[in-house]
Scaffold this motif. Sequence first.
Motif, short mmCIF file in Angstrom:
data_model
loop_
_atom_site.label_atom_id
_atom_site.label_comp_id
_atom_site.label_asym_id
_atom_site.label_seq_id
_atom_site.Cartn_x
_atom_site.Cartn_y
_atom_site.Cartn_z
N LEU A 231 31.37 43.16 -40.50
CA LEU A 231 31.46 41.71 -40.59
C LEU A 231 30.48 41.16 -41.62
O LEU A 231 30.84 40.29 -42.44
CB LEU A 231 31.19 41.08 -39.23
N LEU A 232 29.25 41.65 -41.62
CA LEU A 232 28.25 41.17 -42.57
C LEU A 232 28.65 41.50 -44.01
O LEU A 232 28.49 40.67 -44.91
CB LEU A 232 26.89 41.78 -42.24
N LYS A 233 29.17 42.69 -44.21
CA LYS A 233 29.61 43.08 -45.55
C LYS A 233 30.80 42.22 -45.98
O LYS A 233 30.91 41.81 -47.15
CB LYS A 233 29.97 44.56 -45.57
N TRP A 234 31.72 41.96 -45.06
CA TRP A 234 32.88 41.12 -45.36
C TRP A 234 32.45 39.72 -45.76
O TRP A 234 32.93 39.17 -46.76
CB TRP A 234 33.81 41.07 -44.15
N ALA A 235 31.54 39.12 -45.00
CA ALA A 235 31.07 37.76 -45.31
C ALA A 235 30.39 37.72 -46.67
O ALA A 235 30.57 36.77 -47.45
CB ALA A 235 30.12 37.27 -44.22
N TYR A 236 29.61 38.75 -46.98
CA TYR A 236 28.95 38.83 -48.29
C TYR A 236 30.00 38.88 -49.39
O TYR A 236 29.90 38.15 -50.39
CB TYR A 236 28.05 40.06 -48.34
N ALA B 46 14.51 32.28 -43.04
CA ALA B 46 15.25 33.48 -43.43
C ALA B 46 15.19 33.67 -44.94
O ALA B 46 15.07 34.80 -45.43
CB ALA B 46 16.70 33.38 -42.96
N GLU B 47 15.25 32.57 -45.68
CA GLU B 47 15.19 32.67 -47.15
C GLU B 47 13.82 33.14 -47.61
O GLU B 47 13.70 33.91 -48.56
CB GLU B 47 15.53 31.31 -47.76
N ASN B 48 12.77 32.68 -46.95
CA ASN B 48 11.42 33.14 -47.30
C ASN B 48 11.29 34.64 -47.07
O ASN B 48 10.67 35.36 -47.88
CB ASN B 48 10.38 32.39 -46.47
N ALA B 49 11.89 35.12 -45.98
CA ALA B 49 11.86 36.55 -45.70
C ALA B 49 12.62 37.32 -46.78
O ALA B 49 12.19 38.40 -47.22
CB ALA B 49 12.47 36.83 -44.32
N LEU B 50 13.74 36.77 -47.24
CA LEU B 50 14.54 37.42 -48.27
C LEU B 50 13.77 37.49 -49.59
O LEU B 50 13.75 38.55 -50.25
CB LEU B 50 15.85 36.64 -48.48
N GLU C 94 19.30 42.43 -44.19
CA GLU C 94 17.97 42.57 -43.60
C GLU C 94 17.35 41.21 -43.32
O GLU C 94 16.73 41.00 -42.27
CB GLU C 94 17.07 43.37 -44.55
N ALA C 95 17.53 40.26 -44.22
CA ALA C 95 16.99 38.91 -44.01
C ALA C 95 17.69 38.21 -42.85
O ALA C 95 17.04 37.52 -42.04
CB ALA C 95 17.14 38.09 -45.28
N LEU C 96 18.99 38.39 -42.72
CA LEU C 96 19.72 37.80 -41.61
C LEU C 96 19.23 38.36 -40.28
O LEU C 96 19.15 37.64 -39.27
CB LEU C 96 21.22 38.06 -41.76
N ARG C 97 18.90 39.65 -40.27
CA ARG C 97 18.49 40.31 -39.02
C ARG C 97 17.03 40.04 -38.66
O ARG C 97 16.56 40.54 -37.64
CB ARG C 97 18.75 41.81 -39.14
N CYS C 98 16.34 39.23 -39.48
CA CYS C 98 14.98 38.83 -39.10
C CYS C 98 14.99 37.90 -37.89
O CYS C 98 13.94 37.69 -37.26
CB CYS C 98 14.29 38.16 -40.27
N GLY C 99 16.15 37.31 -37.58
CA GLY C 99 16.28 36.52 -36.36
C GLY C 99 16.05 35.04 -36.52
O GLY C 99 16.04 34.32 -35.50
N LEU D 129 19.65 32.56 -53.60
CA LEU D 129 19.60 31.83 -52.33
C LEU D 129 20.86 30.99 -52.08
O LEU D 129 21.31 30.91 -50.92
CB LEU D 129 18.36 30.96 -52.27
N PRO D 130 21.45 30.34 -53.09
CA PRO D 130 22.70 29.61 -52.81
C PRO D 130 23.80 30.51 -52.25
O PRO D 130 24.56 30.09 -51.38
CB PRO D 130 23.08 29.03 -54.17
N LEU D 131 23.87 31.76 -52.73
CA LEU D 131 24.84 32.70 -52.20
C LEU D 131 24.52 33.03 -50.75
O LEU D 131 25.42 33.11 -49.90
CB LEU D 131 24.86 33.97 -53.05
N PHE D 132 23.25 33.23 -50.45
CA PHE D 132 22.82 33.53 -49.09
C PHE D 132 23.25 32.41 -48.13
O PHE D 132 23.70 32.67 -47.01
CB PHE D 132 21.30 33.71 -49.07
N ARG D 133 23.13 31.17 -48.58
CA ARG D 133 23.49 30.03 -47.73
C ARG D 133 24.99 30.02 -47.43
O ARG D 133 25.40 29.74 -46.30
CB ARG D 133 23.08 28.73 -48.42
N LEU D 134 25.80 30.34 -48.42
CA LEU D 134 27.24 30.38 -48.17
C LEU D 134 27.59 31.47 -47.17
O LEU D 134 28.48 31.29 -46.32
CB LEU D 134 27.98 30.62 -49.48
N ILE D 135 26.91 32.59 -47.23
CA ILE D 135 27.16 33.68 -46.29
C ILE D 135 26.83 33.25 -44.87
O ILE D 135 27.58 33.53 -43.92
CB ILE D 135 26.35 34.93 -46.69
N VAL D 136 25.71 32.57 -44.71
CA VAL D 136 25.33 32.05 -43.39
C VAL D 136 26.42 31.12 -42.85
O VAL D 136 26.80 31.19 -41.67
CB VAL D 136 23.98 31.33 -43.46
N LYS D 137 26.93 30.25 -43.70
CA LYS D 137 27.98 29.31 -43.28
C LYS D 137 29.25 30.05 -42.88
O LYS D 137 29.87 29.73 -41.86
CB LYS D 137 28.28 28.34 -44.42
#
Length: 340
Positions: A222-227, A122-126, A203-208, A137-145
């Motif tokens: 929900l996605l905006k809230w987590a961000y 997912a990070e490579n896609a981002l 968009e990166a999260l929705r890559c699956g 990317l560290p921010l992206f990881r926290l959002i996933v968690k």
Amino acid sequence: TTRTRRRIATTHPQASFLSRHHQRRKSCLQAASFGFGSATVDISEDTGRRDVYSMEEWALQRGAQKAGGVSLVSNDGGSGEDWTLMTNQDIPAGSPVLYVPSEIVLSSDAVEDEFGGTLEAAENALVEMEEGTSERLPLFRLIVKILSEYEKGMDSPFYTWLNSLPRRFYNGVAMTDACFECLPPYASYVARQERDNCSFFVEALRCGYVPLEDSTLNDDQLLKWAYNVALTRFTEVWEPSRQKYIAPLADMFNHATYPNVRLDFDEYGSCMVTATENIPAGSPLTVSLGDPTNPTTLFAKYGFLTYDCPTIYCKAIHLREQMTALGYSYGDLLVQTQSG
């Protein structure tokens, strides 16, 4: 995007304040489960209510420690949306104010270990989507968690913390195109940039690649809230490696141009908060959330403006080409707001 809250991981000088917790190191997945069912947190701006006191009790039961006199207070007239930490006792400079053990601290490095290859894909896609996203990317990881724990509902060890978080945000991510049109040019530019960053993350999260439910990935709110939760509550450290932390309870400090406490993280990932000056009883406990000379970035990221900064960056965005030709950036041009 401007980086804020640069912190250096150090060992806290008051070891006796922390001693019981340094010897145990467990991952977030090993934390005890509540086991109350699968109901998720209500994040609706209209019906969701922050349960801050239950979060405080949860954190203290799991090893967090507060200095005497430190308490959570609502400073918005009782609506329960805006909270801060205050002290009703004098705190000498250099004294420990708050300790949060690593067991309940969210760490971007720990998320990377937890999700492994799925997160890397997912990070490579981002990174392929937009230049500069690798820095986030560290921010992206926290959002996933955050999304992963949200899906677990009451079975998540972080449910009580999630239920204490704001539902409503006023920053660039929460703005509409109509909002941007009403802002001064520089403020509009910075706020829109934050919303665009959120769009790339979604968009990166929705890559699956990341193991999240379709119902989560299709929920724009929900996605905006987590961000926004990750964006507004992280602390960044640069040694021994760059990563982002979110320390429940320690994420309740508000911003001040002249802060009176400092957050540090030790080698275990535990958070230690220290008074940087003598703090009299009745004072709010505050941190720096960013460069006070550039309040527009604070507005874009957090949704507020400060009134006590002595200087601000030039906001002449319409002269950007001329500034660049002269070798200047916005950060080179300061305007005094308190000239005497």
